[in-house]
Design a protein around this motif. Structure first.
Motif, PDB file in Angstrom:
ATOM      1  N   MET A 127      44.967  11.150  38.090  1.00  0.00           N
ATOM      2  CA  MET A 127      44.385  12.643  37.871  1.00  0.00           C
ATOM      3  C   MET A 127      45.291  13.220  37.953  1.00  0.00           C
ATOM      4  O   MET A 127      45.857  13.413  39.382  1.00  0.00           O
ATOM      5  CB  MET A 127      43.162  13.096  38.384  1.00  0.00           C
ATOM      6  N   ARG A 128      45.358  15.190  37.509  1.00  0.00           N
ATOM      7  CA  ARG A 128      45.748  15.669  37.782  1.00  0.00           C
ATOM      8  C   ARG A 128      45.241  16.935  38.144  1.00  0.00           C
ATOM      9  O   ARG A 128      44.885  17.785  37.453  1.00  0.00           O
ATOM     10  CB  ARG A 128      47.172  15.801  36.890  1.00  0.00           C
ATOM     11  N   GLU A 129      44.175  17.038  39.433  1.00  0.00           N
ATOM     12  CA  GLU A 129      43.258  18.285  40.077  1.00  0.00           C
ATOM     13  C   GLU A 129      44.528  19.518  39.690  1.00  0.00           C
ATOM     14  O   GLU A 129      45.424  19.703  40.449  1.00  0.00           O
ATOM     15  CB  GLU A 129      42.675  18.042  41.327  1.00  0.00           C
ATOM     16  N   ILE A 130      43.070  20.265  39.336  1.00  0.00           N
ATOM     17  CA  ILE A 130      42.896  21.910  40.155  1.00  0.00           C
ATOM     18  C   ILE A 130      42.390  22.583  40.656  1.00  0.00           C
ATOM     19  O   ILE A 130      40.641  22.139  40.503  1.00  0.00           O
ATOM     20  CB  ILE A 130      43.406  22.565  38.607  1.00  0.00           C
ATOM     21  N   VAL A 131      42.215  23.460  41.580  1.00  0.00           N
ATOM     22  CA  VAL A 131      41.313  23.770  42.660  1.00  0.00           C
ATOM     23  C   VAL A 131      41.668  25.167  41.964  1.00  0.00           C
ATOM     24  O   VAL A 131      42.654  25.632  42.672  1.00  0.00           O
ATOM     25  CB  VAL A 131      41.536  23.811  44.055  1.00  0.00           C
ATOM     26  N   THR A 132      40.333  25.721  41.863  1.00  0.00           N
ATOM     27  CA  THR A 132      40.277  27.170  41.276  1.00  0.00           C
ATOM     28  C   THR A 132      39.682  27.952  42.380  1.00  0.00           C
ATOM     29  O   THR A 132      38.691  27.685  43.388  1.00  0.00           O
ATOM     30  CB  THR A 132      38.999  27.092  40.080  1.00  0.00           C
ATOM     31  N   VAL A 133      40.438  29.480  42.877  1.00  0.00           N
ATOM     32  CA  VAL A 133      39.733  30.426  43.705  1.00  0.00           C
ATOM     33  C   VAL A 133      39.479  31.815  43.391  1.00  0.00           C
ATOM     34  O   VAL A 133      40.194  32.111  42.839  1.00  0.00           O
ATOM     35  CB  VAL A 133      41.048  30.172  45.161  1.00  0.00           C
ATOM     36  N   GLN A 134      38.593  31.860  44.066  1.00  0.00           N
ATOM     37  CA  GLN A 134      37.847  33.652  43.316  1.00  0.00           C
ATOM     38  C   GLN A 134      38.034  33.567  44.536  1.00  0.00           C
ATOM     39  O   GLN A 134      37.168  33.789  46.172  1.00  0.00           O
ATOM     40  CB  GLN A 134      36.345  33.253  42.757  1.00  0.00           C
ATOM     41  N   VAL A 135      38.740  34.946  44.474  1.00  0.00           N
ATOM     42  CA  VAL A 135      38.527  35.992  46.066  1.00  0.00           C
ATOM     43  C   VAL A 135      38.328  37.407  45.337  1.00  0.00           C
ATOM     44  O   VAL A 135      38.988  38.315  45.050  1.00  0.00           O
ATOM     45  CB  VAL A 135      39.719  35.862  46.472  1.00  0.00           C
ATOM     46  N   GLY A 136      36.800  38.041  45.634  1.00  0.00           N
ATOM     47  CA  GLY A 136      36.379  39.236  45.804  1.00  0.00           C
ATOM     48  C   GLY A 136      35.498  39.406  44.651  1.00  0.00           C
ATOM     49  O   GLY A 136      35.229  38.718  43.999  1.00  0.00           O
ATOM     50  N   SER A 137      34.766  41.016  44.847  1.00  0.00           N
ATOM     51  CA  SER A 137      33.278  41.044  43.828  1.00  0.00           C
ATOM     52  C   SER A 137      33.702  40.831  42.399  1.00  0.00           C
ATOM     53  O   SER A 137      33.198  40.315  42.146  1.00  0.00           O
ATOM     54  CB  SER A 137      33.407  42.310  44.388  1.00  0.00           C
ATOM     55  N   PHE A 138      35.102  41.376  42.161  1.00  0.00           N
ATOM     56  CA  PHE A 138      34.884  41.320  40.186  1.00  0.00           C
ATOM     57  C   PHE A 138      35.544  40.253  39.956  1.00  0.00           C
ATOM     58  O   PHE A 138      34.885  38.974  39.012  1.00  0.00           O
ATOM     59  CB  PHE A 138      35.925  42.591  39.887  1.00  0.00           C
ATOM     60  N   ALA A 139      36.728  39.088  40.625  1.00  0.00           N
ATOM     61  CA  ALA A 139      36.624  37.894  40.847  1.00  0.00           C
ATOM     62  C   ALA A 139      35.378  37.013  40.426  1.00  0.00           C
ATOM     63  O   ALA A 139      35.883  36.147  39.423  1.00  0.00           O
ATOM     64  CB  ALA A 139      37.984  37.669  41.971  1.00  0.00           C
TER      65      ALA A 139
END
Length: 573
Positions: free
Chosen positions: A1-13
């Motif tokens: 498996m080649r996982e990706i972790v997504t990180v969203q920082v801030g309101s518009f993100a």
């Protein structure tokens, strides 16, 4: 498996992320629907790359995004930070008393669910959806209809959760404790510079990220979406610095995003200096902790060429974020394509690449420029006939601001993603037909990049119910461009458009020069040169002379990388 972790920082993100995960949820639903579009029933896109399987304490299996979202306290609206699947913990105060003094409680009124969230709740309860009081059922003519939901969302979205149809794990949602500030006040680098370090927030955020990483078999990279227009930028930079220290060999692909409100004209010179210095400092710091950075966010999306077939309200983040999310969905597809062997049929997908390979391809060869440009055609044009094929390159327009147009660059490197492409008569093209069409496009082009990687997939972009009504009346049910407008409305949405073809491109090109030169020039003019007006401001942000000169050298090196002969890249002092 080649996982990706997504990180969203801030309101518009998080507005962008909410649309992005809605697309993924819609794809999963269509794949499981026996009557759904066959294009979505593919085994060649591995959703486990960005999703995780879990289990509640009650033994219920869950499938949730491998995501960490960071935003203001109170930014989740009517949704609990514990999510809705696990229902762990309680907001009630502890019965253990360790303080004998006076106690005061400050509580805000809970936000009410809008019609869309009410409909999701009722679906989960498997109960009839009604407008009745106290659960009293009414006849079908009073049931909440899809048209009511669409109108409700088009008229007023306050929080990014207002239109989210996705279940999140409790570890995914982080509200910055004690930060109830209005986004308009949280608008510069200095105001957010200590947020990550204060009150153990940094440790809490890193612990949440670690939860997702430790369950990965072989993580391929991080996808960061950062609202860099205000105080969340230093929080993200401090977080990224921690990530780069702890996960040294894991590449970070960073989208630095901002909504149109951050481009508003300012009334005073002082405000302009603050914004220009913020932009320079923010970009310099964020780019120091990633392998590739892609600036995203136009001053006016509605007046850009991207909106030729769209009707966007710039002041509405629900609208603008939908376009940017669609582009990010497209660029993420190659990361979850199953690699095909040399003898495999090109049936559903082609052009699989992981995050590291993607970054190396664009930033690791030619001039090794790490600042990329994002282009999109939404919807993608028809790809049959010579004239239609040539229109593809003409319909790809930048979502990256301050980009030079019509730049001939023989050292340009690009990655193009085309999915759900339509041919003459509205039929969907096969992957091999798409590859042949794109080959013909570049054969006939007057200028070509040094290298172009193509990824293609049969599945189009699905349009979920909570998608805004931003399509013009020349867009058909499956994203085909009509010869005459649909009568009755200038804007249509998910009730009329079910899917669209998409084309997106990320490129390393000299066209990024105005963006880089503006940030370098502003840092020098307002922050480094003798007697400049921003010295005290930058000192209050925690930056001394040596750090500013290092930032200036970082930006200067970026300019020299793209154009070794640029006048501005030399130190004017």
């Amino acid at each position: 498996m080649r996982e990706i972790v997504t990180v969203q920082v801030g309101s518009f993100a998080n507005f962008i992320g909410s649309h992005f995960w809605n697309f993924q949820d819609e794809m999963l639903g269509l794949a499981a629907d026996p009557y759904g579009d066959p294009a979505f029933k593919t085994q060649s896109l591995n959703m486990d790359v960005i999703y995780r399987t879990g289990e509640t304490h009650q033994g219920t299996t869950t499938y949730t995004p491998r995501l960490l979202s960071i935003d203001f306290q109170g930014s989740l609206g009517s949704v609990s930070s514990k999510g809705t699947l696990y229902r762990e913990g309680s907001n009630e105060p502890s019965e253990v008393v360790t303080w004998a003094g006076h106690v005061s409680t400050h509580a805000s009124e809970p936000q009410k669910k809008n019609l869309f969230l009410q409909s999701l709740y009722q679906e989960e309860q498997d109960a009839p959806l009604t407008n009745g009081i106290n659960g009293e059922a009414k006849d079908s003519q009073h049931e909440i209809q899809d048209t009511d939901i669409v109108n409700c969302l088009d008229e007023g979205v306050q929080f990014w959760t207002d239109f989210s149809k996705v279940h999140y794990h409790p570890q995914s949602l982080y509200e910055v404790n004690g930060l109830w500030m209005d986004a308009k006040q949280f608008d510069n680098y200095g105001i957010g510079r200590d947020v990550f370090m204060e009150n153990l927030r940094g440790e809490e955020i890193c612990d949440k990220l670690r939860f997702f990483i430790e369950e990965c078999d072989h993580i391929q990279g991080f996808q960061f979406i950062v609202d860099d227009s205000g105080g969340f930028s230093p929080l993200a930079a401090d977080f990224l610095e921690s990530v780069s220290d702890e996960y040294t060999n894991t590449p970070v692909l960073l989208y630095a995003v901002r909504g149109p409100s951050s481009h508003m004209s300012l009334s005073s010179r002082k405000q302009t200096v603050v914004r220009d210095l913020h932009d320079a400092v923010s970009f310099s710091r964020l780019s120091s902790f990633c392998k590739m950075i892609v600036p995203v966010g136009l001053p006016s999306l509605s007046r850009s060429k991207t909106s030729t077939f769209l009707n966007i309200k710039d002041e509405n983040p629900y609208h603008c974020s939908a376009v940017y999310a669609a582009a990010l969905h497209s660029t993420s597809l190659p990361f979850r394509m199953e690699p095909l062997g040399p003898t495999a049929d090109l049936s559903d997908v082609s052009g699989a690449v992981d995050v590291n390979g993607f970054v190396q391809m664009l930033a690791g060869q030619s001039r090794q420029n790490m600042v990329a440009i994002l282009d999109v055609a939404m919807p993608g044009p028809c790809l049959s006939g010579k004239q239609d094929k040539q229109s593809l390159l003409g319909n790809l327009h930048p979502l990256t601001p301050e980009v030079a147009e019509d730049v001939d660059d023989l050292q340009a490197v690009e990655s193009m993603i085309v999915h759900g492409a339509i041919g003459s008569g509205g039929h969907r093209l096969s992957v091999s037909e798409v590859k042949n069409a794109i080959h013909d496009v570049y054969e006939c082009a007057t200028t070509r990049p040094m290298f172009c990687h193509l990824s293609a997939a049969c599945c189009p972009l699905p349009i979920p119910l909570p998608f805004p009504s931003i399509f013009g009346n020349l867009v058909g049910q499956h994203g085909e461009l009509l010869g005459s407008p649909i009568l009755g409305s200038s804007s249509i949405g998910s009730l009329d458009v079910h899917s669209i073809p998409m084309a997106a491109r990320i490129r390393s090109s000299r066209a990024i020069m105005p963006f880089l030169e503006n940030r370098l020039a502003n840092l020098r003019k307002f922050g480094i040169e003798r007697g400049c007006p921003g010295t005290e401001l930058l000192r209050s942000w925690g930056f001394g002379k040596d750090e500013l000169e290092d930032m200036g050298e970082t930006l200067s090196k970026m300019v020299r990388t793209v154009d070794p002969y640029s006048d501005i890249s030399s130190d004017s002092d």
